[in-house]
Every structure is written in structure tokens, then in C-alpha cells.
Design a protein around this motif. Structure first.
Motif, mmCIF file in Angstrom:
data_model
loop_
_atom_site.group_PDB
_atom_site.id
_atom_site.type_symbol
_atom_site.label_atom_id
_atom_site.label_comp_id
_atom_site.label_asym_id
_atom_site.label_seq_id
_atom_site.Cartn_x
_atom_site.Cartn_y
_atom_site.Cartn_z
ATOM 1 N N TYR A 1 41.462 40.813 25.182
ATOM 2 C CA TYR A 1 40.623 41.862 25.754
ATOM 3 C C TYR A 1 39.149 41.605 25.456
ATOM 4 O O TYR A 1 38.281 41.827 26.308
ATOM 5 N N THR A 2 38.861 41.124 24.258
ATOM 6 C CA THR A 2 37.478 40.801 23.899
ATOM 7 C C THR A 2 36.937 39.709 24.817
ATOM 8 O O THR A 2 35.782 39.754 25.256
ATOM 9 N N THR A 3 37.773 38.722 25.112
ATOM 10 C CA THR A 3 37.372 37.679 26.054
ATOM 11 C C THR A 3 37.075 38.286 27.423
ATOM 12 O O THR A 3 36.091 37.928 28.080
ATOM 13 N N LEU A 4 37.922 39.220 27.850
ATOM 14 C CA LEU A 4 37.729 39.884 29.140
ATOM 15 C C LEU A 4 36.386 40.613 29.179
ATOM 16 O O LEU A 4 35.641 40.536 30.167
ATOM 17 N N VAL A 5 36.061 41.322 28.111
ATOM 18 C CA VAL A 5 34.786 42.039 28.045
ATOM 19 C C VAL A 5 33.619 41.052 28.073
ATOM 20 O O VAL A 5 32.622 41.271 28.779
ATOM 21 N N LEU B 1 35.140 36.826 38.152
ATOM 22 C CA LEU B 1 35.785 37.048 36.859
ATOM 23 C C LEU B 1 37.201 36.462 36.855
ATOM 24 O O LEU B 1 37.606 35.820 35.884
ATOM 25 N N TYR B 2 37.939 36.669 37.920
ATOM 26 C CA TYR B 2 39.306 36.150 38.015
ATOM 27 C C TYR B 2 39.303 34.626 37.847
ATOM 28 O O TYR B 2 40.102 34.062 37.100
ATOM 29 N N ARG B 3 38.359 33.970 38.532
ATOM 30 C CA ARG B 3 38.275 32.509 38.432
ATOM 31 C C ARG B 3 37.907 32.077 37.020
ATOM 32 O O ARG B 3 38.496 31.139 36.471
ATOM 33 N N THR B 4 36.951 32.766 36.418
ATOM 34 C CA THR B 4 36.486 32.373 35.087
ATOM 35 C C THR B 4 37.580 32.567 34.036
ATOM 36 O O THR B 4 37.779 31.704 33.167
ATOM 37 N N MET B 5 38.275 33.696 34.092
ATOM 38 C CA MET B 5 39.352 33.936 33.130
ATOM 39 C C MET B 5 40.440 32.865 33.266
ATOM 40 O O MET B 5 40.964 32.359 32.264
ATOM 41 N N THR B 6 40.781 32.520 34.497
ATOM 42 C CA THR B 6 41.801 31.491 34.731
ATOM 43 C C THR B 6 41.340 30.150 34.160
ATOM 44 O O THR B 6 42.123 29.428 33.522
ATOM 45 N N GLU B 7 40.053 29.817 34.370
ATOM 46 C CA GLU B 7 39.519 28.561 33.843
ATOM 47 C C GLU B 7 39.565 28.519 32.320
ATOM 48 O O GLU B 7 39.664 27.444 31.725
ATOM 49 N N ARG B 8 39.505 29.696 31.694
ATOM 50 C CA ARG B 8 39.545 29.752 30.231
ATOM 51 C C ARG B 8 40.971 29.791 29.691
ATOM 52 O O ARG B 8 41.191 30.013 28.502
ATOM 53 N N GLY B 9 41.930 29.598 30.566
ATOM 54 C CA GLY B 9 43.310 29.474 30.135
ATOM 55 C C GLY B 9 44.044 30.774 29.932
ATOM 56 O O GLY B 9 45.129 30.798 29.325
ATOM 57 N N ILE B 10 43.503 31.881 30.439
ATOM 58 C CA ILE B 10 44.170 33.178 30.318
ATOM 59 C C ILE B 10 44.924 33.453 31.607
ATOM 60 O O ILE B 10 44.353 33.420 32.703
ATOM 61 N N GLU B 11 46.207 33.729 31.481
ATOM 62 C CA GLU B 11 47.058 33.905 32.661
ATOM 63 C C GLU B 11 46.806 35.262 33.302
ATOM 64 O O GLU B 11 47.009 36.302 32.692
ATOM 65 N N SER C 1 44.305 42.071 36.341
ATOM 66 C CA SER C 1 44.497 42.060 34.890
ATOM 67 C C SER C 1 45.018 40.710 34.443
ATOM 68 O O SER C 1 45.510 39.910 35.250
ATOM 69 N N PHE C 2 44.871 40.452 33.143
ATOM 70 C CA PHE C 2 45.649 39.337 32.598
ATOM 71 C C PHE C 2 47.037 39.863 32.250
ATOM 72 O O PHE C 2 47.241 41.056 32.058
ATOM 73 N N ARG C 3 47.988 38.970 32.239
ATOM 74 C CA ARG C 3 49.384 39.378 32.069
ATOM 75 C C ARG C 3 49.640 39.948 30.677
ATOM 76 O O ARG C 3 48.991 39.573 29.709
ATOM 77 N N GLY D 1 45.333 43.380 29.864
ATOM 78 C CA GLY D 1 43.894 43.598 29.997
ATOM 79 C C GLY D 1 43.512 43.720 31.443
ATOM 80 O O GLY D 1 43.568 42.751 32.207
ATOM 81 N N GLU D 2 43.123 44.900 31.837
ATOM 82 C CA GLU D 2 42.772 45.161 33.227
ATOM 83 C C GLU D 2 41.257 45.122 33.383
ATOM 84 O O GLU D 2 40.506 45.375 32.439
ATOM 85 N N VAL D 3 40.797 44.822 34.588
ATOM 86 C CA VAL D 3 39.376 44.849 34.911
ATOM 87 C C VAL D 3 39.236 45.410 36.317
ATOM 88 O O VAL D 3 40.147 45.280 37.142
ATOM 89 N N GLU D 4 38.101 46.058 36.587
ATOM 90 C CA GLU D 4 37.958 46.731 37.875
ATOM 91 C C GLU D 4 36.559 46.536 38.442
ATOM 92 O O GLU D 4 35.587 46.318 37.710
ATOM 93 N N ALA D 5 36.487 46.618 39.762
ATOM 94 C CA ALA D 5 35.218 46.655 40.486
ATOM 95 C C ALA D 5 35.245 47.902 41.364
ATOM 96 O O ALA D 5 36.159 48.071 42.173
ATOM 97 N N ARG D 6 34.274 48.780 41.176
ATOM 98 C CA ARG D 6 34.283 50.064 41.885
ATOM 99 C C ARG D 6 33.349 50.035 43.088
ATOM 100 O O ARG D 6 32.284 49.421 43.055
ATOM 101 N N GLY D 7 33.793 50.729 44.141
ATOM 102 C CA GLY D 7 33.028 50.799 45.376
ATOM 103 C C GLY D 7 32.698 52.239 45.735
ATOM 104 O O GLY D 7 32.642 53.124 44.881
#
Length: 461
Positions: free
Chosen positions: A28-32, A235-245, A267-269, A294-300
Motif C-alpha cells: 500500500y505504501t508503494t501504491l501511495v 499508475l497501473y503501468r508503473t505498478m506493474t513495472e515494479r512487479g506488483i500484480e 487495485s493490486f491483488r 490496495g485499491e486506487v481511484e480516479a474521480r470524474g
């Protein structure tokens, strides 16, 4: 005597909850961290436009959490705790119907409802309640055993509830009591080290992993905390590149060149976390459970009833076309065909909510038009989009499903028990606010201010 106001309690609770969750779930810290990096890059790239839907300070601090409880009594206690923080129940979500797998819960979200309170700290908590009375998931025997188990636990200490009631009543707490309240509240949502009854947990897990997470343990915990990001695809691309599923998809509207509306989430799994398990012979061993992610959101922009109906139709059309071109490509095509490509288009078709402000460079002579569109056309007004503060049942169910360890069981030959908004409001003894009404009130108030400032009789059309 120093006192701490409700919004300050809310901000401090959210901050400490985030710190605690980061210690418990390091990913989660990585996500933040990645969210902050992405937001900084978007701000540098887009300037003021990046803050069209909220200042970078608000976006950076923004979180929503998710918790799950087992009984109406527990939910009523949750409502009292969040009431102390100036958070009110908004919206009703039936994830039983939104999910294709077994997710036997209904939900509401606790959040601030006034614009100035949202600006101070927009913390919100998506809160789910187990539905053991639904025979599609629970037979009579399991329902009775579950009720007995839930009746024997205490999620929140009486001192916490007493302090919550005082804070809600007085809209503040003395500093010492405020510190005690926040410590007790955060501690109540920490992951317990108490051993889990392995056989009982697995019995519920056969029905639903969500049911096991709620009713298979003697405590509750924060299931996820969600930062807000300005570019969720990056963010999705960056998290994946950092090895987080990550889960397989971003839930909600597609990425496209038009206005961002409603909510996009991913989210990550759920991670396999070590948990102490009590066996039938009383011995304790170490196992692993997958319940937190760990969930992440973009609001519109918040949509009107008409806009939401259009959104639902576009989703249905996308589902029909997805088999041929894939969901993402089908969605972009459908959105380009069926949704306005500009904010002004949303206004003209009555699809979204905006607040209206007088422009500093407006005309200073002549009679202003008597309608909003005319005032916009002739340079009297500027339109500011209202941020969507709530949730989407299909998206929430999609996140839940993507993090389940199995499909569970669901007997669709049985008729489900009705749990609705009125039932839930009665159980927690609080009004559950309609999100559409809250957005409408905000928009109408801004129009009324414009009419008064321009000395226009009646209400602007």
C-alpha cells in the motif's frame, strides 16, 4: 481548553489509519508513493487543468477506506463512530445483484456531505453489511451458527462509542479525549493477531470469501485504503513495472479523450498474509488468508439521473460489442458515439452537475440573459464540474470479485431476501442521503447565488 473539531478528527483518523495500513500492508505504501509520483507528473504536464477536479493538495490527501461488518448492530456502531467525524451515510449499493460470484453484502458509504467539509478533508468509507438472511447463500443451519458467532463478539469498546456520541453531539472533543477517541478508533480497524478458527472460516469460505472475512473472525479490519490519482492508466503501468500484480482491468468508464466522469478504480491483488489458525484439537498453526488489497481511484464529474442512465446504456452496449474487439476498444468506440466529448456538451444535454460562478471578466453593461446557457455563451459565467464523491455498484463488485480466492456458492433457484435502502436506514436509525440530491442541491445553490448577484427575478433556467 483546546478542542478538536470534527473535520480535524476526521483528518487525523484518516492519516493514522493510512500509516497503520501501510505498516500492515507494505505494498500500500508503494501504491501511495506511485500515486504521488503520477500526480506530480500530471500537474507538471497539464498545469492548472490538472486541478480541474480538485486542488492537488486535496487529491494528494484524499483517501477512501472499506470495512465490512456482520450485523445491523455493528453497522449502527460504525455509523456512530463515523458520525463523530462528520461523516454521513450516502447511497445504497446491493453487491449481491451487481456481482456474478458470491458477494452476499449490501453497502453504504460514510462521508462528509457539505462542500466546505469535503474541501477540508473528503475521507469516505465504503461500508458493507453481511446478508445472512439471503437463502441463496446461507441455509438455515449455517445462518443460525453464523448468528450465534456474531452475537458473541464485540468489535468496538464501549468507551469508543461513548466518545463518538459526545463528538457527534458537541461537534468537537477536548484534546485529551480526541486523542483517546482516535487511538481507539484506529485500533478497532487494525488486523487482529487472535487465532482464526480454521474449520469455521473454511465453512464460510465455501459460501463466499467475503462472508468468511466478515463472519469468520472475531474482529473487523480495514480491507483497503484507496488513494486518488490523476492518471490511473499510468499508475497501473508503473505498478506493474515494479512487479506488483494488479487485477486484470480498470473498472468504470474507459480512458478516452472526452470528459472524465464518475469513477475509475483498480487495485493490486489481495496478498497472502500470514494469519494464526486454530485447529480442531486446539493447537495453533500459521496459515495465510487473502482478504486485503490496495485499491486506487480516479474521480470524474458527477452525473445527473439522465447522465447515469446514459452511462448504464453505454455499458450495456459495450458488453455486447466486447466479444468482437475487447472491452477497452469497444468502450472507447461506444463512448465516442454516445457521450458528449466536452464539458459544455454535458451541460447542454443535462448529463452532469456543475456549479456556476460569475466571471471576473464578465460584461459590465447591458442586461444579462436569464438562462444559464445564455450566461455561459455571453461570458457572464464559468462552469466548474462537481466531483463525483460516491461509488458504482458494478465497479465495487468487480474489485471484490477480482480479489476473491474462489467463486463461492450461490443458489439462484432460491428467491433472495429483500434488503433495501429503507430497511438499512431503519436498522441504523439514520437517514441515508441520496447522492443525486446532494449534487443537485450544490448546483442549485450556485445558480441561486448567481441570480441574486445579477438581480434576476426568479430562478435561472
Amino acid at each position: 481548553m483546546t478542542t478538536i473539531r470534527q473535520w480535524q478528527l476526521r483528518a487525523e483518523f484518516a492519516r493514522r489509519l493510512s500509516d497503520m495500513y501501510g505498516r500492515e500492508v507494505p505494498a500500500y505504501t508503494t501504491l501511495v508513493d506511485v500515486s504521488r509520483e503520477v500526480n506530480a507528473a500530471v500537474l507538471e504536464r497539464s498545469g492548472a487543468e490538472a486541478e480541474r477536479l480538485g486542488s492537488i493538495a486535496r487529491v494528494t490527501a484524499e483517501r477512501h477506506g472499506a470495512i465490512r461488518v456482520g450485523t445491523p448492530t455493528e453497522l449502527q456502531q460504525v455509523a456512530r463512530i463515523f458520525g463523530a467525524l462528520g461523516m454521513h451515510p450516502v447511497g445504497f449499493y446491493d453487491l449481491r445483484e451487481a456481482a456474478t460470484s458470491a458477494v452476499p453484502v449490501i453497502s453504504t458509504a460514510f462521508r462528509p456531505i457539505e462542500a466546505d467539509e469535503l474541501a477540508r478533508n473528503p475521507f469516505r468509507v465504503f461500508t458493507s453489511l453481511l446478508t445472512p438472511g439471503d437463502p441463496r447463500f446461507f441455509d438455515d443451519d449455517l445462518r443460525a451458527r453464523l448468528a450465534n458467532f456474531l452475537a458473541g463478539r464485540e468489535l468496538f469498546p464501549p468507551e469508543l462509542i461513548d466518545l463518538a456520541d459526545r463528538a457527534e453531539r458537541e461537534k468537537e472533543l477536548p484534546q485529551a479525549q480526541a486523542e483517546r477517541f482516535v487511538n481507539l478508533a484506529v485500533g478497532s480497524f487494525a488486523l487482529s493477531g487472535e487465532p482464526v478458527d480454521k474449520a469455521w472460516y473454511e465453512t464460510l469460505e465455501q459460501v463466499s470469501a467475503v462472508a468468511a472475512d466478515i463472519g469468520g473472525v472475531r474482529s473487523t479490519h480495514i480491507n483497503h485504503l484507496t488513494p486518488r490519482v490523476l492518471d490511473i492508466d499510468e499508475l497501473y503501468r508503473t505498478m506493474t513495472e515494479r512487479g506488483i500484480e494488479m487485477i486484470d482491468a480498470i473498472q468504470g468508464p474507459p480512458r478516452w479523450e472526452g470528459p472524465d466522469v464518475l469513477l475509475r478504480q483498480t487495485s493490486f491483488r489481495a496478498l497472502a498474509e500470514p494469519r494464526r489458525m486454530r485447529l480442531a484439537d486446539g493447537s495453533v498453526t500459521t496459515g495465510a488468508l487473502r482478504v486485503r488489497f490496495g485499491e486506487v481511484e480516479a474521480r470524474g464529474i458527477a452525473l445527473t439521473h439522465r447522465g447515469r442512465a446514459r452511462y448504464d446504456l453505454l455499458l450495456e452496449e459495450t458488453d455486447r460489442r466486447a466479444a468482437e474487439s475487447g472491452w477497452d476498444e469497444a468502450a472507447r468506440t461506444v463512448w465516442r458515439e454516445g457521450f458528449p466529448g466536452t464539458e459544455r456538451g454535458l451541460i447542454d444535454e443535462g448529463l452532469a452537475f456543475f456549479t456556476y460562478r460569475l466571471r471576473d471578466d464578465r460584461p459590465r453593461h447591458g442586461q444579462p440573459p436569464t438562462g444559464v446557457t445564455g450566461l455561459l455563451d455571453q461570458g457572464w459565467l464559468r462552469a466548474e464540474p462537481i466531483v463525483y464523491e460516491d461509488f458504482l455498484p458494478r465497479s465495487a463488485a468487480g474489485i471484490f470479485q477480482s480479489n476473491l480466492s474462489g467463486e463461492g456458492t450461490r443458489d439462484n433457484t432460491r428467491e433472495g431476501v429483500r434488503y433495501d435502502l429503507d430497511w438499512l436506514a431503519g436498522e441504523i436509525d439514520r437517514d441515508i442521503h441520496d447522492p443525486f440530491s446532494l449534487y443537485e442541491q450544490q448546483q442549485s445553490a450556485s445558480i441561486a447565488e448567481v441570480a441574486k448577484a445579477l438581480d434576476l427575478a426568479g430562478e435561472l433556467g
